[in-house]
Write a protein that holds these residues in place. Structure first.
Motif, PDB file in Angstrom:
ATOM      1  N   SER A  71      -9.313  -0.465   1.813  1.00 34.91           N
ATOM      2  CA  SER A  71      -7.805  -1.016   1.517  1.00 34.91           C
ATOM      3  C   SER A  71      -6.746   0.188   2.504  1.00 34.91           C
ATOM      4  O   SER A  71      -5.683  -0.360   2.753  1.00 34.91           O
TER       5      SER A  71
ATOM      6  N   VAL B 164       0.982  -1.137  -0.122  1.00 35.85           N
ATOM      7  CA  VAL B 164       0.205   0.150   0.066  1.00 35.85           C
ATOM      8  C   VAL B 164       0.952   1.257  -0.113  1.00 35.85           C
ATOM      9  O   VAL B 164       0.900   2.107  -0.810  1.00 35.85           O
TER      10      VAL B 164
ATOM     11  N   LEU C 101      -6.005  -0.907  -3.676  1.00 33.38           N
ATOM     12  CA  LEU C 101      -6.563   0.421  -3.355  1.00 33.38           C
ATOM     13  C   LEU C 101      -7.571   0.636  -4.580  1.00 33.38           C
ATOM     14  O   LEU C 101      -8.447   1.533  -4.210  1.00 33.38           O
TER      15      LEU C 101
END
Length: 118
Positions: free
Chosen positions: A75, A8, A57
């Motif tokens: 997310s 991420v 994402l």
């Protein structure tokens, strides 16, 4: 740090990908519409979209002949929780902050218009 968090944060490290996420806050978008404001090739934007998809994402789905992108805000929850662990990312109560500033600078109380206590 968990492998998912690494993915991420790596995805968020690029300004183009952050801008894409901001655009998707508004609504789902076709890949061509996502690419339109950038001075990059469609292939380059597609690579960014793959990275965002792998990080969870965004999601992509084909609707007819058009590929659409959708923001997956859940997310970001793990990254947000991780950052809040440092304490400096707690939400600020703006009303309390405004009262504090008024008291510090001897201005009127924003709630009732009376002079703030020194």
């Amino acid at each position: 740090m968990q492998p998912h968090l690494d993915t991420v944060f790596q995805a968020l490290a690029d300004p183009t990908r952050r801008r894409i996420l901001s655009m998707l806050l508004e609504d789902d978008m076709a890949v061509t519409d996502v690419a339109e404001p950038f001075d990059q090739s469609l292939a380059s934007i597609s690579k960014h979209l793959v990275i965002l998809t792998r990080a969870g994402l965004i999601s992509q789905e084909k609707r007819g002949r058009v590929k659409w992108c959708k923001l997956e805000p859940d997310s970001l929850r793990a990254a947000s929780v991780w950052m809040q662990g440092f304490g400096q990312f707690e939400p600020v109560n703006l009303d309390d902050f405004e009262r504090f500033l008024a008291a510090e600078f001897g201005e009127e109380d924003p709630d009732d218009g009376t002079p703030a206590a020194p």
